[in-house]
Design a protein around this motif. Sequence first.
Motif, mmCIF file in Angstrom:
data_model
loop_
_atom_site.group_PDB
_atom_site.id
_atom_site.type_symbol
_atom_site.label_atom_id
_atom_site.label_comp_id
_atom_site.label_asym_id
_atom_site.label_seq_id
_atom_site.Cartn_x
_atom_site.Cartn_y
_atom_site.Cartn_z
ATOM 1 N N LEU A 144 -60.803 97.918 -27.636
ATOM 2 C CA LEU A 144 -61.668 98.141 -28.797
ATOM 3 C C LEU A 144 -63.111 98.282 -28.357
ATOM 4 O O LEU A 144 -63.487 97.824 -27.270
ATOM 5 N N ASN A 152 -60.986 106.071 -13.884
ATOM 6 C CA ASN A 152 -61.624 105.176 -14.866
ATOM 7 C C ASN A 152 -60.641 104.623 -15.880
ATOM 8 O O ASN A 152 -60.817 103.512 -16.388
ATOM 9 N N ARG A 159 -63.160 108.353 -27.044
ATOM 10 C CA ARG A 159 -62.921 109.586 -27.807
ATOM 11 C C ARG A 159 -63.801 109.687 -29.036
ATOM 12 O O ARG A 159 -63.487 110.398 -29.994
ATOM 13 N N SER A 211 -63.595 111.234 -20.120
ATOM 14 C CA SER A 211 -62.833 110.196 -20.833
ATOM 15 C C SER A 211 -63.498 108.834 -20.714
ATOM 16 O O SER A 211 -63.175 107.924 -21.484
ATOM 17 N N HIS A 251 -55.423 97.760 -37.726
ATOM 18 C CA HIS A 251 -55.889 96.847 -36.675
ATOM 19 C C HIS A 251 -55.721 95.376 -37.074
ATOM 20 O O HIS A 251 -55.217 94.574 -36.301
ATOM 21 N N TYR A 253 -58.525 106.181 -25.703
ATOM 22 C CA TYR A 253 -58.157 106.688 -24.369
ATOM 23 C C TYR A 253 -57.577 105.595 -23.476
ATOM 24 O O TYR A 253 -56.558 105.783 -22.823
ATOM 25 N N SER A 254 -58.238 104.447 -23.440
ATOM 26 C CA SER A 254 -57.716 103.402 -22.545
ATOM 27 C C SER A 254 -56.455 102.779 -23.138
ATOM 28 O O SER A 254 -55.524 102.435 -22.401
ATOM 29 N N SER A 312 -54.809 103.683 -29.976
ATOM 30 C CA SER A 312 -55.006 105.115 -30.198
ATOM 31 C C SER A 312 -56.159 105.680 -29.372
ATOM 32 O O SER A 312 -56.373 106.886 -29.351
ATOM 33 N N SER A 344 -55.391 104.647 -35.198
ATOM 34 C CA SER A 344 -55.048 105.787 -36.045
ATOM 35 C C SER A 344 -53.792 106.516 -35.571
ATOM 36 O O SER A 344 -53.177 107.249 -36.341
HETATM 37 N N1 NAP Z 1 -62.706 105.005 -21.452
HETATM 38 C C1 NAP Z 1 -62.814 104.337 -20.314
HETATM 39 O O1 NAP Z 1 -62.774 104.907 -19.206
HETATM 40 C C2 NAP Z 1 -63.005 102.835 -20.333
HETATM 41 C C3 NAP Z 1 -62.961 102.158 -19.107
HETATM 42 C C4 NAP Z 1 -63.141 100.769 -19.090
HETATM 43 C C5 NAP Z 1 -63.378 100.090 -20.282
HETATM 44 N N2 NAP Z 1 -63.448 100.770 -21.436
HETATM 45 C C6 NAP Z 1 -63.703 99.983 -22.665
HETATM 46 O O2 NAP Z 1 -62.493 99.890 -23.381
HETATM 47 C C7 NAP Z 1 -62.768 99.891 -24.804
HETATM 48 C C8 NAP Z 1 -62.026 101.065 -25.427
HETATM 49 O O3 NAP Z 1 -62.526 102.246 -24.824
HETATM 50 P P1 NAP Z 1 -61.883 103.675 -25.076
HETATM 51 O O4 NAP Z 1 -62.618 104.594 -24.182
HETATM 52 O O5 NAP Z 1 -60.408 103.605 -25.019
HETATM 53 O O6 NAP Z 1 -62.363 103.914 -26.587
HETATM 54 P P2 NAP Z 1 -61.890 104.995 -27.651
HETATM 55 O O7 NAP Z 1 -61.135 106.086 -26.983
HETATM 56 O O8 NAP Z 1 -63.108 105.363 -28.424
HETATM 57 O O9 NAP Z 1 -60.906 104.163 -28.577
HETATM 58 C C9 NAP Z 1 -61.386 103.086 -29.349
HETATM 59 C C10 NAP Z 1 -60.237 102.378 -30.050
HETATM 60 O O10 NAP Z 1 -60.779 101.305 -30.822
HETATM 61 C C11 NAP Z 1 -60.386 101.475 -32.185
HETATM 62 N N3 NAP Z 1 -61.487 101.083 -33.068
HETATM 63 C C12 NAP Z 1 -62.685 101.697 -33.168
HETATM 64 N N4 NAP Z 1 -63.465 101.042 -34.053
HETATM 65 C C13 NAP Z 1 -62.717 100.001 -34.531
HETATM 66 C C14 NAP Z 1 -62.953 98.962 -35.479
HETATM 67 N N5 NAP Z 1 -64.131 98.851 -36.110
HETATM 68 N N6 NAP Z 1 -61.960 98.071 -35.723
HETATM 69 C C15 NAP Z 1 -60.796 98.164 -35.083
HETATM 70 N N7 NAP Z 1 -60.514 99.129 -34.160
HETATM 71 C C16 NAP Z 1 -61.469 100.019 -33.897
HETATM 72 C C17 NAP Z 1 -60.027 102.926 -32.348
HETATM 73 O O11 NAP Z 1 -59.060 103.006 -33.391
HETATM 74 P P3 NAP Z 1 -58.944 104.185 -34.479
HETATM 75 O O12 NAP Z 1 -57.855 105.078 -34.001
HETATM 76 O O13 NAP Z 1 -58.559 103.474 -35.719
HETATM 77 O O14 NAP Z 1 -60.282 104.851 -34.544
HETATM 78 C C18 NAP Z 1 -59.436 103.266 -30.987
HETATM 79 O O15 NAP Z 1 -58.084 102.887 -30.928
HETATM 80 C C19 NAP Z 1 -64.287 100.018 -24.953
HETATM 81 O O16 NAP Z 1 -64.854 98.762 -25.159
HETATM 82 C C20 NAP Z 1 -64.720 100.613 -23.603
HETATM 83 O O17 NAP Z 1 -66.033 100.253 -23.257
HETATM 84 C C21 NAP Z 1 -63.244 102.131 -21.504
#
Ligand code: NAP
Length: 326
Positions: free
Chosen positions: A64, A300, A176, A172, A49, A19-20, A17, A42
């Motif tokens: 995550l 990204n 989120r 992004s 999860h 962004y990535s 759910s 979500s």
């Molecule tokens: N955004 C980028 O450009 C990018 C690039 C490279 C790497 N990353 C890495 O990829 C990972 C995800 O990034 P994102 O930007 O996609 O994050 P995000 O948009 O904040 O999404 C986080 C995800 O993790 C879940 N989550 C949060 N807390 C949790 C918990 N305690 N237990 C289980 N699931 C949980 C959320 O689920 P719910 O829907 O249940 O809240 C959501 O699906 C991070 O480690 C980030 O550093 C991100």
Amino acid sequence: MGAAIPNRITVGIFGGSGYSGRELSRWLSRHPRARVEFSTGSAAPHIPHEDGLSRRVDVYFLCLPHVTSAAYVEKLRKAQPRSLIVDLSGDLRLRTEASYKRWYEHDHGAPALLAQAVFGLTEVFRADIPGAKLISNPGCYATSAMLPLLPLIKDGLVDSEDIIVDAKSGASGAGRSLREDLLFCEVEGNFSIYSQGRRHRHIGEIEETIERCTGVRPVLTFSPHLLPVERGILSAIYVRTPRSVDELRSALARYYEGAPFVRLVDSAPKLKDVNHTNLCLMSVHEGAPGRAIVVSALDNLVKGASGQAIQNMNVALGFDETEGLL
Ligand SMILES: NC(=O)c1ccc[n+]([C@@H]2O[C@H](COP(=O)([O-])OP(=O)(O)OC[C@H]3O[C@@H](n4cnc5c(N)ncnc54)[C@H](OP(=O)(O)O)[C@@H]3O)[C@@H](O)[C@H]2O)c1
């Protein structure tokens, strides 16, 4: 003889759910060999999860937050040792507990995993990836800096102690999570620098990885900025060098010859050249005397996250590296 290459594989996404995770789902839906069996978060409330842990699939992608991710990796490694795990978080990118603590400012929850993960900067670690069971996907800013810098430092073409990475990312990149600085009215029409000084975690990842590959530890001044756009990273990298722009260009062209997603271009790349693709485009330009500017651009959410994760899966399982990514 190597293991047979599977024709079809099943995939599970933790954090589908986010962004990535959402981006990953979109790309996987077009992958000719992959079928997404489950996605948690979500956006799919019927699969909490934890329930994903009991689902058996060939490949798990973890989208995550760090800390949470390492805990899931530990459980999955025990429960499904034959499956491939690709972790998109920062939990497994650094090699030592001490280094993790320096950059993440807390102890690692599962330090034994650090030595077990292959670092998935695909173009650089391609030889280590086939057959791997645990891959740590690099950071988005880190990918945009490591791809251009690594060949130049390896060939001794730039002063490794005088490097400035001036990087800009769309919003992004921060995920989120609800944060005041990421509200529309804060971001739109605005432009800001953040994590000034040697604070951003990707500094550790870039310096440590380049040292591992080249034997030379670079010292970076790294300044991330928040752009008022949804996605994309543009890095302008200022290097001190006695070499000409043509020599730097040739070194990059040689290193990435045959790499399907890294391309050297003449004019500085723009975000719209790379967004929604798995490309990293780079160019080299003259700076002040004795200096050059290397520019790199990537999305990204794709080359900086989900696209590179699929690229790593393809290489790990023996598929064509570009499957599902063109
Ligand atoms: N955004 C980028 O450009 C990018 C690039 C490279 C790497 N990353 C890495 O990829 C990972 C995800 O990034 P994102 O930007 O996609 O994050 P995000 O948009 O904040 O999404 C986080 C995800 O993790 C879940 N989550 C949060 N807390 C949790 C918990 N305690 N237990 C289980 N699931 C949980 C959320 O689920 P719910 O829907 O249940 O809240 C959501 O699906 C991070 O480690 C980030 O550093 C991100």
